[in-house]
Design an enzyme around this catalytic site. Structure first.
Site, mmCIF file in Angstrom:
data_model
loop_
_atom_site.group_PDB
_atom_site.id
_atom_site.type_symbol
_atom_site.label_atom_id
_atom_site.label_comp_id
_atom_site.label_asym_id
_atom_site.label_seq_id
_atom_site.Cartn_x
_atom_site.Cartn_y
_atom_site.Cartn_z
ATOM 1 N N GLY A 2 7.689 -10.094 -8.702
ATOM 2 C CA GLY A 2 7.800 -10.668 -7.437
ATOM 3 C C GLY A 2 7.792 -9.646 -6.676
ATOM 4 O O GLY A 2 9.509 -9.772 -6.074
ATOM 5 N N SER A 19 0.644 -12.008 -9.467
ATOM 6 C CA SER A 19 -0.604 -11.891 -9.928
ATOM 7 C C SER A 19 -0.112 -12.587 -11.873
ATOM 8 O O SER A 19 1.251 -11.810 -12.250
ATOM 9 C CB SER A 19 -1.288 -10.744 -10.295
ATOM 10 O OG SER A 19 -1.458 -9.905 -9.103
ATOM 11 N N GLU A 53 3.017 2.608 -11.008
ATOM 12 C CA GLU A 53 1.976 1.755 -10.656
ATOM 13 C C GLU A 53 1.311 3.181 -10.109
ATOM 14 O O GLU A 53 0.172 2.544 -10.574
ATOM 15 C CB GLU A 53 2.431 1.358 -9.863
ATOM 16 C CG GLU A 53 0.837 0.373 -9.686
ATOM 17 C CD GLU A 53 1.144 -0.915 -8.787
ATOM 18 O OE1 GLU A 53 1.933 -1.233 -7.778
ATOM 19 O OE2 GLU A 53 0.152 -1.601 -8.695
ATOM 20 N N GLU A 93 -3.798 1.990 4.131
ATOM 21 C CA GLU A 93 -3.327 2.209 5.401
ATOM 22 C C GLU A 93 -1.761 2.632 5.282
ATOM 23 O O GLU A 93 -1.262 3.838 5.010
ATOM 24 C CB GLU A 93 -3.015 0.850 6.584
ATOM 25 C CG GLU A 93 -4.040 0.742 6.991
ATOM 26 C CD GLU A 93 -4.793 0.355 6.320
ATOM 27 O OE1 GLU A 93 -4.861 -0.258 5.651
ATOM 28 O OE2 GLU A 93 -6.647 0.148 6.150
HETATM 29 C C1 LIG Z 1 -5.662 -8.095 -6.220
HETATM 30 C C2 LIG Z 1 -3.769 -8.366 -6.140
HETATM 31 C C3 LIG Z 1 -2.781 -7.820 -6.653
HETATM 32 C C4 LIG Z 1 -1.908 -8.567 -5.865
HETATM 33 N N1 LIG Z 1 -0.611 -8.484 -6.957
HETATM 34 C C5 LIG Z 1 0.547 -8.428 -6.906
HETATM 35 C C6 LIG Z 1 2.019 -8.837 -7.531
HETATM 36 O O1 LIG Z 1 2.038 -9.306 -8.760
HETATM 37 N N2 LIG Z 1 3.474 -9.114 -7.013
HETATM 38 C C7 LIG Z 1 3.218 -8.917 -5.859
HETATM 39 O O2 LIG Z 1 4.214 -8.322 -5.651
HETATM 40 N N3 LIG Z 1 2.517 -8.633 -5.332
HETATM 41 C C8 LIG Z 1 0.837 -8.347 -5.472
HETATM 42 N N4 LIG Z 1 0.330 -8.065 -4.207
HETATM 43 C C9 LIG Z 1 0.731 -7.732 -3.203
HETATM 44 C C10 LIG Z 1 0.662 -7.028 -2.614
HETATM 45 O O3 LIG Z 1 0.963 -6.209 -2.876
HETATM 46 C C11 LIG Z 1 0.810 -7.127 -0.495
HETATM 47 O O4 LIG Z 1 -0.991 -7.791 -0.723
HETATM 48 C C12 LIG Z 1 0.107 -5.627 0.062
HETATM 49 O O5 LIG Z 1 1.416 -4.645 0.063
HETATM 50 C C13 LIG Z 1 -0.507 -6.302 1.580
HETATM 51 O O6 LIG Z 1 0.728 -6.848 1.461
HETATM 52 P P1 LIG Z 1 0.155 -8.242 2.390
HETATM 53 O O7 LIG Z 1 -0.952 -8.663 1.859
HETATM 54 O O8 LIG Z 1 1.464 -8.490 2.715
HETATM 55 O O9 LIG Z 1 -0.506 -7.428 4.257
HETATM 56 P P2 LIG Z 1 0.021 -6.860 5.061
HETATM 57 O O10 LIG Z 1 1.166 -5.956 4.965
HETATM 58 O O11 LIG Z 1 0.416 -8.565 6.448
HETATM 59 O O12 LIG Z 1 -1.238 -6.209 5.682
HETATM 60 C C14 LIG Z 1 -1.794 -7.026 6.567
HETATM 61 C C15 LIG Z 1 -3.092 -4.992 7.193
HETATM 62 O O13 LIG Z 1 -2.058 -4.954 7.929
HETATM 63 C C16 LIG Z 1 -2.421 -3.191 7.699
HETATM 64 N N5 LIG Z 1 -0.446 -2.792 7.652
HETATM 65 C C17 LIG Z 1 0.664 -3.301 7.291
HETATM 66 N N6 LIG Z 1 1.787 -2.261 7.649
HETATM 67 C C18 LIG Z 1 1.142 -1.229 8.413
HETATM 68 C C19 LIG Z 1 2.076 -0.120 8.854
HETATM 69 N N7 LIG Z 1 2.867 0.101 8.837
HETATM 70 N N8 LIG Z 1 0.252 0.796 8.731
HETATM 71 C C20 LIG Z 1 0.001 0.430 8.998
HETATM 72 N N9 LIG Z 1 -0.904 -0.551 8.830
HETATM 73 C C21 LIG Z 1 -0.500 -1.359 8.093
HETATM 74 C C22 LIG Z 1 -1.943 -3.343 5.778
HETATM 75 O O14 LIG Z 1 -2.757 -2.415 5.623
HETATM 76 C C23 LIG Z 1 -3.216 -4.187 5.970
HETATM 77 O O15 LIG Z 1 -4.507 -4.041 6.201
HETATM 78 C C24 LIG Z 1 -1.327 -8.345 -4.776
HETATM 79 C C25 LIG Z 1 -2.289 -8.030 -3.372
HETATM 80 C C26 LIG Z 1 -3.826 -7.768 -4.339
HETATM 81 C C27 LIG Z 1 -4.973 -7.869 -3.283
#
Ligand SMILES: Cc1cc2nc3c(=O)[nH]c(=O)nc-3n(C[C@H](O)[C@H](O)[C@H](O)COP(=O)(O)OP(=O)(O)OC[C@H]3O[C@@H](n4cnc5c(N)ncnc54)[C@H](O)[C@@H]3O)c2cc1C
Lengths: 346, 390
Positions: B126, B160, B243, B375
């Site tokens: 989480g 997940s 990880e 990224e």
């Molecule tokens: C299959 C899968 C399993 C997952 N499992 C878990 C889980 O079990 N527990 C959990 O806590 N999370 C989990 N996640 C979440 C995952 O860690 C996040 O989706 C990830 O960290 C990106 O955050 P976001 O989705 O909010 O995207 P955002 O952070 O909003 O990013 C959107 C876009 O902006 C880009 N971006 C954002 N900030 C920057 C920056 N500073 N510089 C350049 N580009 C940037 C990103 O690279 C992306 O392309 C999972 C995700 C996936 C896809």
């Protein structure tokens, strides 16, 4: 298993690096761009005295008795420092002469009296794997053969050493890379003075690994050059490296350099140990390192802006050498075709 | 520099191989729900009973206490045997477990580690929130202290396996006054606690493991804090470095065998000209060869990473380079599979079924997002590997 070089291995590489830093800094390429050869005879003899040509040759054959691993680290250092001169064909040529039992030729090469240039065949590979050839025919592109007594040809069937003076129609050509010397030549029934078949010794795989090692050096050096510039060049009041367009370009260079280095070290060990997948690993190394060196060097020009487009700056020298290395020992497409035809890796 | 495995390690590999052949589950893994949980836990339990759980974990916590190299051998053989990922057990084995080992109290370790190894519990992560993804330190899920309890309110997302999990590594804000990175705590949360509500989110491949988790005054004993109150950021960073470390090996081996399967497929299938096998097409052959060269490099990178880690305690930031390269290569490989199938790729086959190329292709879009986006990995490499200014 430990893929990283030992302190002893790093020491050999750093001794060589110091020598290159003193005797053959990159500026030599610019200073001697109009000379017929880039490395003068004095530096060549000193390289021989340091034992650089026979590092990977057994002691009883006149070498230093190290392995391909150490040679790989040496050539990586040469790539990093864009060392000019026919080091690769000389190191391999000495090996061919020694293994073919041509001890006088081998010692002439090892002692620095005779250098070896590289011959790249124009047209399809010529030798028949089943027989031992005695003469060489065909058209060739020559690299750094101007002041070399011999030239080395690396065909898939084996490696051949011939005398440069026996070639005909030799004429030099302008080269894209001011750090190499190019020529065209013909061979009509030129006697082969030393021959080692691929069955006896995987010279071509060694050559692939060592060429890839130089590409790795270029990928690393350009990563460092770009990173350094990204830290110190200030625009809009901040170092350009704070911008992701630049930072991410540098990060990608770091990944490419790390991937290429790891694979080249891996392949070096596979060839050295005679593993069944040695050819697979060497082709993978050549392919990845060759391409990544070109990509890193290209990105380096962009990171440097206008300065990167000048002859005075080193970026273009890295790019040009990266292209030279990519086309050595067969074209990239040829390496890929061979790689996909291999059995799976071990 | 050597690729030699000792006689003992070679024997170990033989034992692993034989054991996996004899004991690996033969049934296809259920795609979702309690049946999947049971499948994954039963398989973990089998590994425990066979003496194969926690190969590099210390013996005092139920592990085998063997070297990183033996762990590598296990993952290699595991990937080679074509076994499913450790999916639902991943967070416990590769995240929470190693984090607890380095940061938790003796009581916490004694209670949790053996349960993870024995296949008794599922953990989930989480960390992410609707407004805190890449910017994890923006997390707002709040925990106020009442007596010897934390009372948690807020929301997590993309968690997940939350529907199936028993425990969660939960990041909460315990000090609202603290700056972004201070005042965060890494907490062990019982997923069966009152006040927790989990809702599923369907993924682009029709998967059901993604969840939203809502916390409404959820009470967690203060003693479940790991690594000290308000000091959770550094704990979370070590979780993420695990990880990106060796846990990745099995995926990377699986990718290598995927490329080999694709080469076989390209020999069998008719190519784009409708006459010759696909492999006779130069473009396809080159893409396959490039994939071979790149997965070989990925493996070499993993070896280099393990070699480095053998000389230190904690994985360094270089793990981000392997993660980034893996994501790029995996996306290319599955796209190649998709292209190779031509119009047949339009038929959806889940990645859990044989020939599940379309499912795997869709899944591949997650690898450059989950576990920190590509990224963000580039930022980490730029800042921490190369030392570029921020
Ligand atoms: C299959 C899968 C399993 C997952 N499992 C878990 C889980 O079990 N527990 C959990 O806590 N999370 C989990 N996640 C979440 C995952 O860690 C996040 O989706 C990830 O960290 C990106 O955050 P976001 O989705 O909010 O995207 P955002 O952070 O909003 O990013 C959107 C876009 O902006 C880009 N971006 C954002 N900030 C920057 C920056 N500073 N510089 C350049 N580009 C940037 C990103 O690279 C992306 O392309 C999972 C995700 C996936 C896809």
């Amino acid at each position: 298993m430990d893929l990283l070089p030992t302190p002893g291995q790093m020491e050999i590489a750093s001794l060589a690096a110091d020598f290159f830093g003193n005797e053959l800094p990159i500026s030599v390429i610019r200073e001697r761009r109009d000379e017929p050869v880039v490395v003068d005879r004095r530096v060549w003899s000193e390289s021989a005295e340091l034992g650089l040509f026979g590092l990977g040759i057994a002691e009883e054959l006149g070498g230093a008795g190290c392995e391909l691993a150490e040679e790989t680290l040496l050539f990586r250092e040469m790539g990093r420092r864009l060392v000019p001169g026919p080091f690769l064909p000389t190191v391999l040529g000495a090996r061919v002469a020694a293994l073919a039992g041509q001890h006088e030729t081998a010692s002439a090469i090892l002692s620095g009296k005779a250098a070896v240039g590289l011959a790249l065949r124009r047209g399809p590979d010529g030798f028949d794997a089943a027989t031992t050839p005695s003469t060489l025919d065909g058209r060739f592109q020559l690299l750094d053969a101007a002041d070399s007594r011999y030239v080395l040809l690396l065909d898939p069937a084996g490696a051949a050493l011939v005398e440069t003076a026996a070639l005909t129609d030799v004429h030099s050509e302008p080269a894209i890379d001011p750090g190499i010397r190019l020529a065209e030549a013909r061979a009509d029934a030129v006697p082969i003075i030393a021959w080692v078949s691929t069955q006896e010794e995987p010279i071509r795989l060694r050559a692939l690994v060592l060429t890839a090692a130089m590409s790795v050096g270029i990928a690393e050096a350009t990563r460092d050059l770009s990173t350094e510039h990204a830290k110190v060049r200030v625009q809009f009041g901040r170092p350009i490296g704070v911008n992701q367009a630049i930072k991410h370009a540098c990060a990608d260079m770091a990944v490419r350099a790390e991937a290429a280095l790891s694979q080249v070290l891996f392949a070096a060990i596979c060839v050295q140990d005679g593993r069944a997948d040695a050819e697979f690993q060497a082709l993978a190394a050549k392919s990845v390192a060759g391409r990544f060196a070109v990509e890193n060097a290209s990105a380096t020009i962009q990171v440097h802006g206008g300065m990167g487009y000048t002859f005075e700056h080193d970026s273009h020298l890295f790019l040009k050498r990266a292209h030279v290395l990519e086309h050595l020992l067969g074209e990239p497409a040829d390496h890929l075709a061979r790689l996909v035809a291999q059995p799976a890796a071990q | 520099m050597d690729l030699d495995f000792s006689k003992e390690q070679v024997e170990f590999r033989e034992q692993v191989r034989t054991w996996l052949e004899e004991n690996a589950p033969r049934e296809i893994r259920p795609e979702m729900g309690p049946a999947m949980r049971e499948y994954d836990l039963a398989w973990q339990r089998t590994q425990w009973e066979g003496g194969w759980a926690g190969i590099s974990w210390p013996q005092e916590y139920g592990g085998r206490g063997l070297s990183l190299l033996q762990q590598l051998i296990w993952f290699e053989e595991y990937g080679r045997a074509g076994l499913p990922g450790i999916d639902a057990c991943f967070v416990g084995l590769s995240h929470a477990g190693p984090t607890l080992m380095t940061r938790a109290s003796e009581e916490q370790k004694t209670y949790h580690l053996a349960r993870i190894l024995r296949g008794e519990v599922i953990w989930c992560q989480g960390f992410s929130e609707p407004d805190a993804g890449s910017d994890l330190a923006a997390l707002r899920t709040r925990a106020r202290i009442e007596g010897d309890e934390l009372v948690v309110s807020g929301q997590k997302i993309w968690t997940s396996f939350a529907t199936l999990a028993d425990w969660q590594e939960l990041l909460v804000r315990t000090d609202p006054e603290g700056s972004r990175h201070h005042g965060i705590s890494w907490v062990i949360c019982d997923m069966h606690s009152p006040g927790i509500e989990v809702r599923g989110i369907e993924t682009i491949e029709g998967g059901a493991e993604f969840c939203e988790v809502f916390y409404d005054d959820v009470r967690i004993p203060l003693e479940n804090v790991v690594g000290g109150l308000n000091k959770g950021w550094s704990v979370a960073m070590s979780t993420l470095s695990f990880e990106r470390g060796t846990a990745f090996t099995a995926n990377q081996v699986r990718l290598a065998s995927t490329v080999e399967k694709l080469i076989d497929l390209a020999k069998e299938r008719t190519g784009p000209d409708g006459r010759r096998p696909a492999i006779a097409d130069d473009e396809i052959a080159r893409r396959l060869a490039t994939a071979r060269a790149e997965v070989a490099s990925l493996r070499a990178m993993t070896y280099a990473g393990i070699s480095r880690n053998m000389h230190r305690d904690q994985p360094g930031p270089e793990g981000s380079m392997v993660k980034l390269f893996y994501s790029d290569v995996a996306k290319k490989v599955y796209r190649l599979a998709f292209d190779l199938l031509g119009a047949d790729a339009l038929r959806f086959v889940s990645r859990w079924e044989p020939g599940g190329w379309s499912g795997n292709y869709l899944y591949s879009y997650s690898v450059s997002i989950g576990g920190g986006t590509s990224e963000v990995q580039r930022n980490i490499i730029g800042d921490r590997v190369l030392g570029l200014p921020r």
